[in-house]
Design an enzyme around this catalytic site. Structure first.
Site, PDB file in Angstrom:
ATOM      1  N   ASP A   1      67.930  -7.087 -78.309  1.00 50.27           N
ATOM      2  CA  ASP A   1      66.910  -7.905 -77.603  1.00 50.27           C
ATOM      3  C   ASP A   1      65.663  -7.975 -78.484  1.00 50.27           C
ATOM      4  OD1 ASP A   1      65.644  -9.336 -75.471  1.00 50.27           O
ATOM      5  OD2 ASP A   1      64.729  -7.496 -74.732  1.00 50.27           O
ATOM      6  N   SER A   2      64.707  -8.787 -78.052  1.00 50.63           N
ATOM      7  CA  SER A   2      63.424  -8.870 -78.764  1.00 50.63           C
ATOM      8  C   SER A   2      62.575  -7.633 -78.521  1.00 50.63           C
ATOM      9  CB  SER A   2      62.654 -10.088 -78.255  1.00 50.63           C
ATOM     10  OG  SER A   2      62.428  -9.946 -76.860  1.00 50.63           O
TER      11      SER A   2
ATOM     12  N   TYR B   1      60.211 -13.472 -78.160  1.00 55.34           N
ATOM     13  CA  TYR B   1      61.064 -14.590 -78.552  1.00 55.34           C
ATOM     14  C   TYR B   1      60.744 -15.857 -77.749  1.00 55.34           C
ATOM     15  CZ  TYR B   1      64.477 -11.952 -81.407  1.00 55.34           C
ATOM     16  OH  TYR B   1      65.115 -11.232 -82.395  1.00 55.34           O
ATOM     17  N   GLY B   2      60.239 -15.647 -76.525  1.00 54.32           N
ATOM     18  CA  GLY B   2      60.077 -16.774 -75.588  1.00 54.32           C
ATOM     19  C   GLY B   2      59.064 -17.815 -76.006  1.00 54.32           C
TER      20      GLY B   2
ATOM     21  N   CYS C   1      69.597 -10.890 -74.335  1.00 54.97           N
ATOM     22  CA  CYS C   1      68.366 -11.670 -74.293  1.00 54.97           C
ATOM     23  C   CYS C   1      68.744 -13.109 -73.953  1.00 54.97           C
ATOM     24  CB  CYS C   1      67.698 -11.601 -75.671  1.00 54.97           C
ATOM     25  SG  CYS C   1      66.263 -12.674 -75.834  1.00 54.97           S
ATOM     26  N   ASN C   2      68.273 -13.581 -72.817  1.00 51.06           N
ATOM     27  CA  ASN C   2      68.595 -14.956 -72.414  1.00 51.06           C
ATOM     28  C   ASN C   2      68.006 -15.967 -73.387  1.00 51.06           C
ATOM     29  OD1 ASN C   2      69.589 -14.917 -69.241  1.00 51.06           O
ATOM     30  ND2 ASN C   2      68.290 -13.191 -69.755  1.00 51.06           N
ATOM     31  N   THR C   3      66.801 -15.670 -73.869  1.00 49.91           N
ATOM     32  CA  THR C   3      66.103 -16.605 -74.759  1.00 49.91           C
ATOM     33  C   THR C   3      66.891 -16.801 -76.050  1.00 49.91           C
ATOM     34  OG1 THR C   3      64.042 -15.732 -73.856  1.00 49.91           O
ATOM     35  CG2 THR C   3      63.868 -17.067 -75.843  1.00 49.91           C
TER      36      THR C   3
ATOM     37  N   GLU D   1      57.018  -4.613 -70.946  1.00 56.16           N
ATOM     38  CA  GLU D   1      56.833  -3.760 -72.136  1.00 56.16           C
ATOM     39  C   GLU D   1      55.804  -2.664 -71.829  1.00 56.16           C
ATOM     40  OE1 GLU D   1      58.189  -3.997 -75.425  1.00 56.16           O
ATOM     41  OE2 GLU D   1      59.542  -5.610 -74.814  1.00 56.16           O
TER      42      GLU D   1
ATOM     43  N   CYS E   1      65.561 -13.351 -67.526  1.00 60.89           N
ATOM     44  CA  CYS E   1      65.030 -12.732 -68.738  1.00 60.89           C
ATOM     45  C   CYS E   1      65.340 -11.261 -68.543  1.00 60.89           C
ATOM     46  CB  CYS E   1      63.525 -12.958 -68.844  1.00 60.89           C
ATOM     47  SG  CYS E   1      62.750 -11.914 -70.106  1.00 60.89           S
ATOM     48  N   THR E   2      65.917 -10.630 -69.557  1.00 57.74           N
ATOM     49  CA  THR E   2      66.371  -9.248 -69.367  1.00 57.74           C
ATOM     50  C   THR E   2      65.211  -8.274 -69.155  1.00 57.74           C
ATOM     51  OG1 THR E   2      66.530  -9.052 -71.775  1.00 57.74           O
ATOM     52  CG2 THR E   2      68.565  -9.522 -70.562  1.00 57.74           C
ATOM     53  N   HIS E   3      64.004  -8.708 -69.460  1.00 61.94           N
ATOM     54  CA  HIS E   3      62.848  -7.854 -69.170  1.00 61.94           C
ATOM     55  C   HIS E   3      62.588  -7.749 -67.661  1.00 61.94           C
ATOM     56  CE1 HIS E   3      61.839  -8.173 -73.444  1.00 61.94           C
ATOM     57  NE2 HIS E   3      60.860  -7.290 -73.261  1.00 61.94           N
TER      58      HIS E   3
HETATM   59  N1  DGL Z   1      64.254 -10.371 -72.962  1.00 62.15           N
HETATM   60  C1  DGL Z   1      64.286 -11.717 -73.433  1.00 62.15           C
HETATM   61  C2  DGL Z   1      65.089 -12.616 -72.525  1.00 62.15           C
HETATM   62  O1  DGL Z   1      66.008 -12.175 -71.880  1.00 62.15           O
HETATM   63  C3  DGL Z   1      63.055 -12.413 -73.932  1.00 62.15           C
HETATM   64  C4  DGL Z   1      61.709 -11.819 -73.983  1.00 62.15           C
HETATM   65  C5  DGL Z   1      60.839 -12.447 -75.076  1.00 62.15           C
HETATM   66  O2  DGL Z   1      60.175 -13.463 -74.829  1.00 62.15           O
HETATM   67  O3  DGL Z   1      60.880 -11.908 -76.179  1.00 62.15           O
HETATM   68  O4  DGL Z   1      64.865 -13.792 -72.454  1.00 62.15           O
END
Ligand code: DGL
Length: 274
Positions: free
Chosen positions: A16-17, A48-49, A80-82, A158, A194-196
């Site tokens: 992931d990011s 990443y988003g 990571c979905n992004t 985070e 988003c996995t966060h």
């Molecule tokens: N955890 C990431 C996701 O699932 C993205 C978070 C980011 O923007 O880096 O989309």
């Protein structure tokens, strides 16, 4: 499936990011506690988003190649979905190991919803991706989908894992924004895409109507990994050789050591990108 590690056990890379992929790692650990994980955070390019598509595809390609060279694994999970909604076709055309992507849980949400109104909370990039729109067209054509992109929630997740005080007012504000459209009153399922965000499930629930079920793709990913591993695998004890890898040495990364221990990860490494 052949083993890539010296311990003779299969090993997976969860990527992931940042810390978001830990929500996926947790589901894998619950289902397959013996399975050693390499948890990789591209904190050097986080978040990443907000990144452009071309630069993100190139970055993910570069980091994944370096990771696989240093940590041979049997399965790669883009947690990571992004990244998944953008880079999966490219990665699959380049790499020969099985790759599991994490994409918005639109299909189960549409099945679960009684009202036909579902919410989608993701990064701004995931909300805008053609891949996401295609998922909605294919699996939820009968549903009203109320989408909201938030980078702020990613940062809050985070902070939470670093043990910092988090801003509940911001979470309240994001929940209120999501519920703003008139139709949102009927929302009964919310996809945390988003996995966060599953890391903030409790905090989000406080500000959302009780009837809304929050769902994500974590458990489905764990089932997919189990399926890919097949039946001919050692079970045994809880994995102790888990490791976290960061692409940049920062104070923030060091601050995550306590949270990582809670996820059964006791060793931290840093990757020199090639
Ligand atoms: N955890 C990431 C996701 O699932 C993205 C978070 C980011 O923007 O880096 O989309």
């Amino acid at each position: 499936m052949s083993s890539a590690t010296q311990t003779n056990k299969p090993r997976v890379l969860v990527f992931d990011s940042g810390v978001g992929g830990l929500s996926v790692a947790r589901e894998i650990q619950q289902r397959l506690p013996w399975l050693p994980l390499v948890y990789a955070s591209d904190n050097g390019f986080f978040p990443y988003g907000t990144k452009g598509e071309t630069e993100l595809i190139a970055r993910v390609d570069q980091v994944i190649r370096s990771l696989l060279q240093r940590y041979p694994v049997d399965i790669l999970i883009i947690a990571c979905n992004t990244a998944s909604t953008l880079t999966l076709p490219h990665l699959r055309s380049q790499l020969s190991l099985p790759i599991v992507g994490v994409v918005p849980a639109i299909k189960p949400a549409a099945k679960l919803s009684q009202s036909g109104v579902i919410g989608l909370l993701a990064t701004p990039a995931t909300v805008a991706r053609p891949y996401t729109h295609e998922l909605i067209r294919e699996y939820a054509p009968q549903c009203d989908v109320i989408s909201l992109g938030s980078s702020e929630l990613v940062q809050i997740a985070e902070q939470k894992l670093r043990g910092e005080v988090i801003d509940h007012k911001s979470i309240e504000h994001i929940a209120a924004q999501l519920m703003e459209p008139e139709k949102a009153k009927q929302m009964d399922v919310l996809v945390l895409a988003c996995t966060h965000f599953p890391l903030l499930k409790e905090e989000l629930s406080v500000y959302l109507p009780e009837k809304i079920q929050l769902i994500d793709s974590g458990e489905a990913i764990a089932r997919r990994v189990e399926f890919l591993l097949g039946t001919n695998i050692p079970h045994g004890n809880k994995a102790i050789e888990n490791i976290a890898v960061f692409t940049k040495r920062t104070n923030e990364a060091a601050q995550l050591s306590i949270a990582l221990k809670n996820f059964g990860i006791h060793k931290i490494d840093y990757l020199d990108l090639q």
